[in-house]
Design an enzyme around this catalytic site. Structure first.
Site, PDB file in Angstrom:
ATOM      1  N   GLU A 177     -24.522  41.865  81.341  1.00  0.00           N
ATOM      2  CA  GLU A 177     -23.754  41.120  80.330  1.00  0.00           C
ATOM      3  C   GLU A 177     -22.602  42.008  79.869  1.00  0.00           C
ATOM      4  O   GLU A 177     -22.799  43.144  79.439  1.00  0.00           O
ATOM      5  CB  GLU A 177     -24.665  40.749  79.146  1.00  0.00           C
ATOM      6  N   GLU A 301     -27.232  35.446  67.243  1.00  0.00           N
ATOM      7  CA  GLU A 301     -26.785  34.753  68.451  1.00  0.00           C
ATOM      8  C   GLU A 301     -27.965  34.127  69.216  1.00  0.00           C
ATOM      9  O   GLU A 301     -28.093  34.260  70.431  1.00  0.00           O
ATOM     10  CB  GLU A 301     -25.993  35.704  69.349  1.00  0.00           C
ATOM     11  N   LYS A 375     -22.558  48.253  64.278  1.00  0.00           N
ATOM     12  CA  LYS A 375     -21.292  48.206  65.032  1.00  0.00           C
ATOM     13  C   LYS A 375     -20.185  48.782  64.159  1.00  0.00           C
ATOM     14  O   LYS A 375     -20.179  48.554  62.944  1.00  0.00           O
ATOM     15  CB  LYS A 375     -20.942  46.769  65.425  1.00  0.00           C
ATOM     16  N   ASP A 380     -16.914  42.395  65.739  1.00  0.00           N
ATOM     17  CA  ASP A 380     -17.525  42.552  67.056  1.00  0.00           C
ATOM     18  C   ASP A 380     -16.599  43.256  68.042  1.00  0.00           C
ATOM     19  O   ASP A 380     -16.081  42.622  68.956  1.00  0.00           O
ATOM     20  CB  ASP A 380     -17.878  41.149  67.592  1.00  0.00           C
ATOM     21  N   GLU A 408     -15.147  44.885  76.449  1.00  0.00           N
ATOM     22  CA  GLU A 408     -15.304  43.429  76.371  1.00  0.00           C
ATOM     23  C   GLU A 408     -14.047  42.729  75.865  1.00  0.00           C
ATOM     24  O   GLU A 408     -13.510  41.844  76.520  1.00  0.00           O
ATOM     25  CB  GLU A 408     -16.502  43.106  75.473  1.00  0.00           C
TER      26      GLU A 408
HETATM   27  O1  GCW Z   1     -20.095  39.492  70.957  1.00  0.00           O
HETATM   28  C1  GCW Z   1     -21.255  39.562  71.540  1.00  0.00           C
HETATM   29  C2  GCW Z   1     -21.118  39.648  73.010  1.00  0.00           C
HETATM   30  C3  GCW Z   1     -22.473  39.361  73.580  1.00  0.00           C
HETATM   31  C4  GCW Z   1     -23.395  40.449  73.080  1.00  0.00           C
HETATM   32  C5  GCW Z   1     -23.334  40.502  71.549  1.00  0.00           C
HETATM   33  C6  GCW Z   1     -24.144  41.636  71.008  1.00  0.00           C
HETATM   34  C7  GCW Z   1     -25.317  41.172  74.271  1.00  0.00           C
HETATM   35  O2  GCW Z   1     -20.178  38.751  73.478  1.00  0.00           O
HETATM   36  O3  GCW Z   1     -22.405  39.348  74.962  1.00  0.00           O
HETATM   37  O4  GCW Z   1     -24.692  40.197  73.496  1.00  0.00           O
HETATM   38  O5  GCW Z   1     -22.036  40.652  71.125  1.00  0.00           O
HETATM   39  O6  GCW Z   1     -23.582  42.693  70.747  1.00  0.00           O
HETATM   40  O7  GCW Z   1     -25.335  41.469  70.857  1.00  0.00           O
END
Ligand code: GCW
Length: 727
Positions: A177, A301, A375, A380, A408
């Site tokens: 991923e 999520e 984070k 994000d 990403e």
């Molecule tokens: O923004 C999201 C990413 C997901 C990721 C998530 C996370 C693994 O697009 O792909 O999931 O963050 O950090 O958990």
């Protein structure tokens, strides 16, 4: 015997070229001038005082370095009785003291730390423990690669943080991923790979920069990996990691007691659930005695979590932590908990608030072996975010910072973005509660060593690397991010420039011209990328519904994900003020909150993260928001194009394959930057109704086309083009 077989497996790993571009990364061990490093002659013997597997790795590494850099085959001997002339002696502090009591000057070394010394013709690499010995050897080899004279030497170093892990978002089927460099090095077709030579090579790379842990599977965890047969296979990965002092860890799914164990519930307060975790963790440790611990994503999520039972993240983290505690394992519990079904009509709704809202009442309620993983920004991993206010909200909780090495939202390794300067901004942000006190930076908070946060027992760094089989990270220059992550986790006071230069010298050698070019490209790259993508902290403006690549301005709006930019005909930006907005700014300690709340003091680069303003609003720079958008995007696309000839000046000075790979990616980036520029300037020009002062929007492409035609008329390597695309 097992160790011997493993060593054999590693030394007979596939030749470098089968590992693709980027391998062996910064462990290139290119020839240096031996006389510059050893004016009195190259040591001809490596003496290993101990027999630990890590000391064996250390001596093997020294031999590799000697062969490659000094073109010398050293004699390797073990034990304290060897006859010495010019030698390198490696051992733990205890072993060195036993060998020569006179060398003990009372300075004791902590675990993972090392000291490099010269006495007469003998160099000594001494570690606080065997892992420290290995780190010391890699440090010595760095000095040699950089051609520093070792005529005199006495230096010690130890890590600022105990947790220095990478996280890999690999799935059992071999996909990754948000991975941009080919398939998994760990898994294939639902199983652990039979050939783990790349996993071993990766552990060696990690160890060379002081990384001591690696979570091998996606935070969106596959439940089946905890089945006994899979744990037995995962233990093989742990074995190849062990040779380099890297502890394996796993991401787990909180619903496992139910989904895998067949219990009626996964409520963390249910005694049967606690017993299930204990038995599962005991089973893991039987297979992997040095298992590092677990990484947990829950209530985020779509992942199951404790909220389903009205329980908290602390309940969930602690039930697993108690199972791990007798074995010395830890829980990294992610602070990335948010509702992705927010109501976009609600002007008070704000995803950025989620971290503090969900966690601040839990401060002090986590067990000692739980670390909340935060984070670096509140949204994000965007190209520009303020630091997460959650770092300031948990003074009695262990914390670690989560950084994203895989790009990403920052161009997916098809754009060059050296992320260390961005990470440094987060780490250096002062979170003190009042200006009267001493500074309290994020790097101090995660190091767990400052007085205000005396309850910390552990802290550190986790970096989402997502390496694959294609040169580890795909873009050869992106490896500076993996390198930089490790070096910062070891010493977050290192500068972005120093790290870039170190990486460049180890990767490409000491040619001043090569260093100047590569450092320039790396150090300019974040600013360039930010210039042609999301301006003024608004977000990346990446297509967030698709694969998070390329412009998708409206994709952030009018959905539950909360990455809103709130752009309409009159203005743009999220109002996060306390006075009129979501109140997010009030989550910061007072000095930072005051700075962000006022338009007079809010930095331009975060303006649209914190405030909603008209397009005609004048920045501190004197430009209007709209003119800033036009100017930065034209500048940024030009700067991206200019990277190509800068790199071309290195033709013949760096390995051909690397040269071609970087060139191809920079050319792609140059084209794609034009796509970005035009998408954004045209969209905002229409939205704001404000024309570009220089009349470029909608007219400029002709010039670019002409320029690109000129460029493509020049000879370039086969198979490359300036055409942008989103392949
Ligand atoms: O923004 C999201 C990413 C997901 C990721 C998530 C996370 C693994 O697009 O792909 O999931 O963050 O950090 O958990």
């Amino acid at each position: 015997m097992l160790a011997a077989l493993l060593l054999l497996a590693i030394t007979t790993a596939p030749a470098q070229d089968s590992l693709g571009p980027g391998e062996p990364a910064w462990l290139a061990y290119r020839p240096v001038n031996p006389a510059a490093v050893f004016p009195n002659g190259v040591p001809d013997t490596v003496v290993v005082l101990g027999s630990d597997v890590l000391e064996n790795s250390a001596s093997r590494e020294l031999a590799l370095g000697w062969r490659g850099m000094l073109q010398y085959e050293p004699r390797v001997v073990t034990g304290a009785n060897a006859q010495l002339a010019r030698a390198v002696v490696v051992g733990t502090q205890a072993e060195v003291t036993t060998w020569r009591a006179s060398l003990n000057d009372g300075k004791s070394l902590a675990p993972d730390s090392y000291r490099l010394r010269r006495t007469g013709d003998i160099l000594i690499v001494e570690g606080g423990d065997p892992r420290g010995v290995l780190y010391g050897v890699f440090a010595l080899l760095r000095r040699i690669a950089e051609e520093h004279s070792l005529a005199t030497l006495d230096e010690s170093s130890g890590p600022a943080d105990s947790i220095r892990w990478t996280n890999e978002w690999d799935n059992p089927n071999g996909t990754i991923e948000r991975g941009y460099a080919g398939p998994s090095i760990f898994f294939k077709d639902g199983k652990v790979r039979a050939d783990l030579s790349r996993a071993a090579a990766y552990a060696r790379l990690l160890s060379s920069i002081g990384i001591n842990g690696c979570t091998i599977n996606n935070v969106n965890a596959n439940i089946g990996l905890l089945k006994p047969e899979n744990l037995a296979d995962i233990a093989h990965i742990a074995s190849v990691f062990r040779v380099y002092g890297v502890r394996l860890s796993l991401s787990i799914d909180m619903s496992s007691p139910q989904a895998l164990g067949g219990l009626k519930t996964f409520d963390p307060l249910d005694p049967e659930v606690a017993a299930w975790w204990k038995s599962k963790v005991d089973e893991i440790y039987r297979a992997i005695p040095d298992f590092g611990g677990v990484l947990i994503k829950a209530d985020s999520e779509g992942r199951p979590g404790p909220l389903q039972y009205g329980r908290t993240p602390a309940h969930a983290a602690n039930v697993v932590a108690r199972a791990l505690q007798p074995h010395g394992g830890i829980v990294l519990y992610r602070g990335f908990v948010y509702n992705n079904h927010l109501d976009w009509h609600d002007m008070k709704a704000d995803r950025a608030r989620a971290g503090v809202d969900n966690f601040h009442t839990l401060d002090g309620k986590f067990d000692d072996n739980v670390i909340v993983l935060i984070k670096h920004g509140p949204i994000d991993f965007q190209a520009r975010e303020p630091v997460s206010p959650l770092f300031a909200a948990l003074p009695h909780t262990n914390q670690a910072i989560e950084l994203q090495i895989t790009q990403e939202y920052t161009g997916q390794q098809r754009h060059l973005v050296y992320l260390v300067p961005m990470w440094k901004e987060a780490l250096d942000t002062d979170m003190r509660a009042s200006l009267a006190g001493p500074p309290l930076t994020v790097k101090q908070i995660v190091s767990g060593r400052n007085i205000a946060h005396e309850h910390h027992t552990a802290g550190g760094f986790a970096g989402v690397a997502n390496v694959g089989t294609d040169g580890w990270l795909g873009h050869p220059l992106a490896l500076a991010n993996l390198y930089g992550f490790g070096r910062l986790a070891w010493d977050s006071n290192l500068t972005a420039a120093a790290i870039s230069d170190e990486w460049t010298r180890l990767t490409f050698g000491n040619d001043p011209e090569v260093r100047a070019v590569v450092n320039k490209l790396e150090l300019d790259s974040w600013h360039i990328y930010e210039s042609y993508t999301g301006p003024l902290g608004v977000g990346t403006l990446t297509d967030i519904i698709g694969i998070h690549f390329g412009p998708g301005i409206e994709s952030a709006e009018r959905n539950g994900w909360g990455q809103w930019i709130r752009a309409d005909n009159n203005g743009i930006g999220m109002d996060r003020t306390v006075a009129t907005g979501t109140g997010y700014i009030g989550q910061y300690p007072a000095p930072l909150a005051a700075k962000y709340e006022s338009l007079a003091t809010c930095p331009d680069e975060l303006l649209l993260f914190m405030h909603h303003v008209p397009y005609s609003y004048r920045l501190h720079s004197g430009k209007t928001v709209m003119q800033h958008i036009d100017d930065t995007h034209y500048w940024g696309a030009d700067a991206a194009a200019a990277q190509v000839p800068i790199w071309e000046s290195l033709h013949g000075k760096v390995p051909d394959a690397t040269y071609a790979e970087v060139l191809k990616r920079l050319q792609f980036q140059a084209g794609h930057a034009v796509v970005w520029r035009d998408a954004i300037t045209q969209w905002f020009t229409k939205m704001s109704g404000l024309p570009d002062a220089e009349n470029r929007v909608d007219h400029y492409p002709n010039r670019i086309e002409a320029e690109s035609m000129q460029r493509s008329a020049r000879p370039r390597s086969p198979g490359t083009s300036l055409t942008a695309g989103t392949t």
